[in-house]
Design an enzyme around this catalytic site. Structure first.
Site, PDB file in Angstrom:
ATOM      1  N   LYS A 238     -70.397   6.610 -77.944  1.00  0.00           N
ATOM      2  CA  LYS A 238     -70.553   7.483 -76.788  1.00  0.00           C
ATOM      3  C   LYS A 238     -70.210   8.932 -77.115  1.00  0.00           C
ATOM      4  CE  LYS A 238     -68.796   3.518 -74.220  1.00  0.00           C
ATOM      5  NZ  LYS A 238     -68.044   2.911 -75.316  1.00  0.00           N
TER       6      LYS A 238
ATOM      7  N   HIS B 122     -70.760   9.484 -72.192  1.00  0.00           N
ATOM      8  CA  HIS B 122     -69.578   8.761 -71.719  1.00  0.00           C
ATOM      9  C   HIS B 122     -69.284   9.023 -70.245  1.00  0.00           C
ATOM     10  CE1 HIS B 122     -65.725   6.933 -73.644  1.00  0.00           C
ATOM     11  NE2 HIS B 122     -65.903   6.456 -72.433  1.00  0.00           N
TER      12      HIS B 122
ATOM     13  N   ASP C 106     -68.720  -2.278 -79.265  1.00  0.00           N
ATOM     14  CA  ASP C 106     -68.753  -1.088 -78.416  1.00  0.00           C
ATOM     15  C   ASP C 106     -67.586  -0.176 -78.770  1.00  0.00           C
ATOM     16  OD1 ASP C 106     -69.834   0.131 -75.679  1.00  0.00           O
ATOM     17  OD2 ASP C 106     -67.644   0.261 -75.685  1.00  0.00           O
TER      18      ASP C 106
ATOM     19  N   TYR D 192     -62.246   7.326 -78.461  1.00  0.00           N
ATOM     20  CA  TYR D 192     -61.289   6.239 -78.663  1.00  0.00           C
ATOM     21  C   TYR D 192     -60.435   6.465 -79.913  1.00  0.00           C
ATOM     22  CZ  TYR D 192     -64.228   3.474 -75.422  1.00  0.00           C
ATOM     23  OH  TYR D 192     -64.948   3.012 -74.350  1.00  0.00           O
TER      24      TYR D 192
END
Length: 315
Positions: free
Chosen positions: A77, A110, A47, A52
């Site tokens: 996402k 997200h 994931d 990120y």
């Protein structure tokens, strides 16, 4: 536990999502090694997310692992500054390029909140407040469905939605989300909300399956750490497992996938070692631990009222 014998859950698309995955939030420098260790240990569910900043590292690890792409379930996402329907396809392509992949298995929205369009993932005013934009998440979701039809993602879903927001998606799109990823753990169980998803055929993935006291969310140190919960520790001793392993097994016993995050090889392998079944009586004991305690609420930071009709909303 060999990858092919892993427990999986069937999505409404017909695909199967492995019950345990590796979360890759934060620690960009550590993610390549962490993902490689995970894949070598047998994980087949990774994931990640564009915001990120770890997707290039994740992609390198996937390539190095030698594990066939078809055996790995990869989730990413869409970030908030790419909600405009005209930006969705480009954003997904950027994710694929960063990962070095031809397709995703799952592409999630997200958050339901849209930030100002552009290249800045956290656009802010002179006072440091996030600049949001009036873009309907339903239109964003429809654009995600359009890219699904191109084959660049096998499935789409959402993350961090309230009930009202998810109901609007269901009312306005023929494509039911395959997955809703949300904060869920023994201290935030949201039983009625989880049951709603079961009825609608939407799989739930639990993020922060051990709670989350990261300082970015304000810590909540006053409650101690979920992994130190005496009931989880006590049940763990019965099975010769850690309290963390018990928390993961509890989520899986309720039909949900879990995505613990770790950069420690030992803990990555330990989290994967949960091929055991909790007895019904122990599941019931854990079901009693609910504190309706939400750690991750970015409402103030985002300038948007998140989780407005859900349990555990921070005041």
């Amino acid at each position: 536990m060999a990858a092919q014998t892993q427990k999986t859950f069937k999505l409404n698309t017909g695909a199967h999502i492995p019950a345990i995955g590796l979360g890759t939030w934060q620690d960009e420098a550590a993610q390549e090694a962490a993902v490689l260790v995970a894949l070598q240990a047998g994980y087949r569910h990774i994931d990640t997310a564009q915001c990120y900043g770890t997707e290039p590292a994740v992609g390198r690890a996937i390539k190095q692992s030698g594990v066939p792409r078809s055996e790995i379930f990869v989730t990413s996402k869409l970030w908030n500054h790419k909600h405009h329907p005209d930006d969705v396809a480009q954003s997904l392509q950027q994710t694929l390029d960063d990962l070095g992949l031809e397709y995703l298995d799952l592409f999630l929205m997200h958050w339901p909140v849209a930030f100002k369009r552009g290249d800045d993932p956290f656009p802010s005013d002179k006072d440091g407040n996030i600049i949001t934009e009036d873009i309907d998440y339903v239109e964003t979701y429809k654009a995600m469905d359009a890219v699904r039809k191109t084959g660049k993602t096998k499935a789409i879903g959402v993350s961090n939605f309230s009930r009202k927001e998810l109901e609007r998606i269901l009312e306005n799109s023929p494509t039911v989300p395959a997955v809703h990823q949300m904060e869920l753990h023994p201290w935030l169980q949201q039983k009625d909300w989880a049951e709603f998803h079961q009825k609608k055929g939407i799989h739930v993935t639990q993020y922060s399956p051990f709670g989350n006291q990261n300082e970015i969310y304000g810590g909540r140190e006053d409650h101690g750490q979920l992994v130190n919960d005496q009931k989880l520790v006590e049940i763990g001793k019965k099975y010769g497992k850690t309290s963390a392993q018990i928390a993961l097994a509890w989520g899986i016993s309720h039909g949900r996938s879990v995505i613990p995050k770790s950069k420690s090889p030992e803990r990555i392998m330990q989290n994967f070692d949960i091929a055991f079944e909790l007895q019904d009586s122990d599941i019931e004991e854990i079901d009693k631990l609910d504190k309706k305690l939400r750690f991750n609420d970015s409402s103030k930071d985002f300038g948007y009222d998140l989780f407005s009709d859900l349990e555990g909303k921070q005041k």
